[in-house]
Design an enzyme around this catalytic site. Structure first.
Site, PDB file in Angstrom:
ATOM      1  N   CYS A  90       0.808  -1.225   0.000  1.00  0.00           N
ATOM      2  CA  CYS A  90       0.000   0.000   0.000  1.00  0.00           C
ATOM      3  C   CYS A  90       0.839   1.271   0.000  1.00  0.00           C
ATOM      4  O   CYS A  90       0.348   2.328  -0.404  1.00  0.00           O
ATOM      5  CB  CYS A  90      -0.930   0.015   1.206  1.00  0.00           C
ATOM      6  N   HIS A 364      -8.448   3.332  -3.568  1.00  0.00           N
ATOM      7  CA  HIS A 364      -7.107   2.969  -3.092  1.00  0.00           C
ATOM      8  C   HIS A 364      -6.440   2.000  -4.083  1.00  0.00           C
ATOM      9  O   HIS A 364      -6.359   0.807  -3.824  1.00  0.00           O
ATOM     10  CB  HIS A 364      -7.234   2.346  -1.700  1.00  0.00           C
ATOM     11  N   CYS A 394      -1.293   2.333   6.714  1.00  0.00           N
ATOM     12  CA  CYS A 394      -0.976   0.955   7.076  1.00  0.00           C
ATOM     13  C   CYS A 394      -0.559   0.220   5.811  1.00  0.00           C
ATOM     14  O   CYS A 394      -0.851   0.651   4.696  1.00  0.00           O
ATOM     15  CB  CYS A 394      -2.169   0.275   7.735  1.00  0.00           C
TER      16      CYS A 394
END
Length: 409
Positions: A90, A364, A394
């Protein structure tokens, strides 16, 4: 020691995966358009002097494989520009900015492209974490425990290492969010209200023209031009979101209304030494102050922003009170809420935290998100005439990452 400064930032619209607006464009072609848009913002820069094109990608494989960064450089006619494709899932395109920062401070280059892309729509079937025979059997018992917990839906998370077990490194992200919700006592109502907040703030940002200022329209293979994000929804209410069913556990708290969807998108930054920027007569957008990267159990990865942010703030000699705007990536409301609380931020502070909505609304695309949030954060600092911004997220596998910026123009 030279400073690393951001002199250009661009992002694509964000499409919903599979049936969304960007489903027909390859990730390398999408990235090429956005890198071009970023470089166009720096007309005095000879692109052949770029020291490295660094591309973050959460799951590099299939069309996202073959060192996509180098493919993009060659596609753009930059045969003499090196390229590397980086994954930290991420936070992949926070990692590329961090690498540019380190190279500049080490005196090993002056001009870098820090980009990120993910096109979930174009994943080779089974090319994510579901590929058969790829998981290390060391973690088989941990995976079985996760499945049992998901089926029961009632267990409160406890650290498996207390019983001498390994944590589940392959755990689904939704299961980590359920673990965090229970561990941190984040209620379903807390999460749903945060999800509505994200959608409502994004709706307002669209009406204000905020996102239009940072989005580069993308031309698809058939000539169609896409210029807006697919995800934000108008008129979202708590009553509507509260009626959605859990998606990961029978009695779970995570729903489609309080977590991010799957997405496609790309973003790019041009990162330069302050000395080269001065030589070229460029006024930078911002400087990179400090970064942080930390780790914790994969099963509660959503709490990663806490220590990563503290680490970056400590390296900068700052506290959270010195920060004007904070962007915590909204993978799940279940993890943003406790992360904010531990950092001393009110999760519903519309003047400091995710003030234009976040990934729950906007989306995302894993590898894109780092550079996308940087673009949005700098846009927000400028729109509100603020100075210091913190970006944090995160990271799947049990990590957290953070980066601090000071707006310069």
């Amino acid at each position: 020691m030279p400073d690393a400064v951001i002199v250009a930032a661009a992002r694509s619209p964000i499409g919903r995966a599979h049936k969304g607006s960007l489903a027909t464009i390859r990730p390398d072609d999408l990235t090429a358009q956005i890198v071009t848009a970023a470089l166009t913002q720096v007309p005095g820069l000879d692109p052949t002097t770029i020291d490295d094109l660094m591309l973050g990608c959460g799951l590099p494989g299939g069309e996202q494989g073959f060192n996509m960064a180098r493919a993009v450089a060659v596609e753009l006619g930059l045969d003499t520009v090196p390229g590397t494709t980086i994954t930290r899932y991420c936070s992949s395109s926070v990692q590329t900015t961090r690498m540019a920062l380190h190279a500049i401070r080490a005196g090993e280059g002056d001009v870098f492209v820090s980009a990120g892309v993910e096109t979930v729509s174009r994943f080779t079937k089974g090319s994510s974490d579901s590929l058969p025979d790829t998981h290390n059997p060391l973690f088989a018992d941990a995976e079985a425990r996760t499945v049992a917990t998901a089926e029961s839906g009632t267990d409160t998370w406890t650290d498996p290492r207390l019983d001498g077990d390994v944590p589940d490194v392959y755990i689904a992200m939704g299961q980590t969010a359920e673990n965090v919700a229970r561990l941190e006592n984040v209620t379903r109502e807390d999460m749903d209200r945060f999800g509505v907040r994200s959608q409502n703030l994004a709706e307002q940002a669209i009406a204000d023209g905020f996102f239009a200022r940072e989005i580069t329209p993308v031309t698809l293979p058939d000539g169609t031009v896409v210029s807006t994000d697919d995800g934000p929804r108008a008129g979202v209410t708590y009553e509507g979101v509260a009626g959605l069913k859990p998606v990961f556990r029978p009695d779970g708290r995570i729903t489609a209304g309080n977590c991010c969807p799957l997405n496609d998108g790309a973003a790019a930054l041009v990162v330069m030494s302050d000395t080269r920027a001065r030589d070229l007569g460029i006024t930078p957008l911002a400087r990179v102050i400090a970064t942080g990267v930390t780790a914790l159990s994969p099963e509660i990865m959503g709490l990663g922003p806490i220590e990563a942010s503290r680490q970056a703030l400590a390296r900068a000699g700052m506290t959270i009170d010195d920060v004007d705007l904070v962007e915590i990536n909204e993978a799940f409301a279940a993890q943003v809420i406790p992360s904010a609380r531990h950092l001393g931020i009110d999760p519903l502070d519309n003047d400091k935290l995710n003030v234009h909505g976040g990934a729950i609304a906007v989306g995302h695309p894993f590898g894109m998100t780092g550079a996308r949030i940087t673009t949005t954060l700098l846009n927000g600092l400028r729109a509100r005439d603020r100075s210091i911004g913190l970006e944090t997220m995160c990271v799947g596998g049990g990590q957290g990452m953070a980066i601090l910026f000071e707006r310069l123009s």
